[in-house]
Design an enzyme around this catalytic site. Structure first.
Site: not given
Ligand SMILES: *Cc1c(COP(=O)(O)O)cnc(C)c1O
Length: 422
Positions: A135, A207, A232-233, A381
């Site tokens: 990510f 993560d 939030y997911k 997705r």
């Molecule tokens: C959604 C997501 C994030 C989001 O990071 P924020 O800083 O909380 O917005 C980070 N890493 C992964 C793998 C994600 O899917």
């Protein structure tokens, strides 16, 4: 891949999907959510749906706790310990102890704190291994931490992670990976990789953005060092809800994180000149939490009350299998490719397809109330949040996709116009 119907030779019907819904041990959970009429929501991997009980909880927080209680609510309404309480609720979902998890900030910020703290524990080692295609925020923060700490970041293809670890050898400071890949849904072997890295003397930061709330993560069973995850997911905390951070208890005493804010202080209200970190997981806090978002997340976590994560995981595996089986059965003529592992044990709670016209196809689906998302350059997705997605939803989503392709509706100009958020 096993068929979701008893006889693998016959095709899957809508009646099969209804029968699966009928037998679903988690079907009562959908009632805990407020989903709009006529919407099939397959994007809980980006923004979780709204749990019903969050609305009255937030109304109370605003009207009574903020409106009437004002500053007294930090004590009287239990605002101050909310980051810790929410962390305790998440701990059960990720195989951590209650005093090893706390909710605060974003993944990006928490990852930075952990990276610097972990690198400070291995000052003589200079290599960070991560994945090409991780990510973006993870990659950016890894790169920044590497530069600040005089380290080298090695991002390699997913299949080369093991080799990169071995090559780094006793120069390996840490491995940072996303447990379930955000694009493909592929799952890394948390136990195996953690063991390999630790044998070499390195540390691992996981993560859990696409793991927490979807599969029974076992951080302590894997002897994990550190982790971050998303509020939030799949945890349904609402847009921009704070993230969480895990530190294995044995790492806490000498852990030195770099955003030494007042909420991480042992005695924040002594207003001391010198920083003295809290002895517990509270040392990961920086400043004041976004209290309303935190309250929403804490309330949203009650959706998981009484839910066996093994049962929830079994359901999202079957939802994914059904989706893939129907893609094979119904969409063969339209040029979709599977971008996720076919074997559900190797796949998180999503299935990704590729198609050169992916963006417009997703927009056409959304126009029909079937909400998935698009990830550049060509990935469609579909997330299967087991608490509120059913088997007939999958049938209906595939039927709509087939219709959009067969009629060419996807090619209408309004579906090609790019918006800021995909
Ligand atoms: C959604 C997501 C994030 C989001 O990071 P924020 O800083 O909380 O917005 C980070 N890493 C992964 C793998 C994600 O899917």
């Amino acid at each position: 891949m096993p068929s979701v119907v008893e006889s693998p030779s016959r095709s899957v019907s809508q009646a099969d999907c209804l029968a699966l819904d009928e037998r679903d041990p988690l079907k009562h959970l959908k009632d805990r959510f407020d989903l709009p009429e006529g919407v099939i929501y397959l994007d809980g991997n980006s923004l979780g749906a709204l749990p019903k009980s969050v609305k009255p909880r937030l109304a109370k927080a605003i009207n009574e706790e903020w409106g009437k209680g004002l500053i007294r609510s930090w004590n009287d309404a239990g605002w101050y310990p909310a980051p810790k309480r929410a962390g305790e609720a998440i701990a059960r979902l990720i195989g951590a102890d209650r005093d090893e998890v706390i909710v605060c900030d974003s993944i990006s910020v928490n990852l930075f704190k952990l990276l610097i703290a972990a690198l400070r524990k291995r000052p003589e080692r200079k290599i960070i291994v991560s994945e090409k295609g991780n990510f973006p925020t993870d990659v950016y923060i890894n790169a920044e931490a590497a530069e600040l700490m005089g380290c080298e970041l090695r991002c390699v293809e997913p299949g080369d992670v093991q080799a990169a670890i071995e090559e780094a050898g006793d120069g390996l400071a840490l491995l940072q990976l996303t447990h379930v890949h955000y694009k493909t849904g592929a799952i890394y072997d948390m136990a195996g990789l953690t063991r390999t890295v630790q044998k070499l003397g390195g540390l691992v930061i996981w993560d859990l953005a696409h793991s927490a709330g979807t599969l029974p993560v076992d951080l302590n069973g894997c002897r994990a060092d550190f982790a971050v995850g998303c509020g939030y997911k799949y945890l349904n905390g609402g847009p921009g809800a704070p993230a969480f951070v895990f530190v294995a208890r044995h790492h806490l005493p000498d852990l030195h994180q770099p955003i030494a804010g007042w909420h991480g202080h042992a005695r924040p209200f002594a207003f001391a000149q010198d920083y003295a970190p809290h002895a517990g997981i509270e040392k990961m806090l920086a400043g004041t939490s976004p209290q309303l978002s935190l309250i929403a997340l804490e309330e949203a976590l009650t959706v998981f009350d009484g839910v066996d994560m093994q049962v929830l995981r079994a359901k999202n595996r079957t939802l994914g299998d059904l989706f893939i089986q129907l893609v094979d059965q119904e969409l063969g003529a339209f040029g979709f490719e599977l971008a996720s592992p076919r074997e559900s044990a190797e796949r998180g709670s999503q299935v990704s397809l590729t198609h050169p016209q992916g963006y417009a196809i997703v927009q056409a689906l959304i126009a029909r109330g079937i909400i998935g998302d698009f990830r550049a350059p060509d990935i469609l997705r579909f997330g299967f949040a087991a608490p509120y997605v059913g088997y007939e939803d999958i049938w209906n989503a595939i039927a709509a996709l087939k219709d959009i392709m067969a009629t060419g509706v996807w090619d209408q100009p309004q579906f090609h116009a790019r918006q800021a958020v995909t």
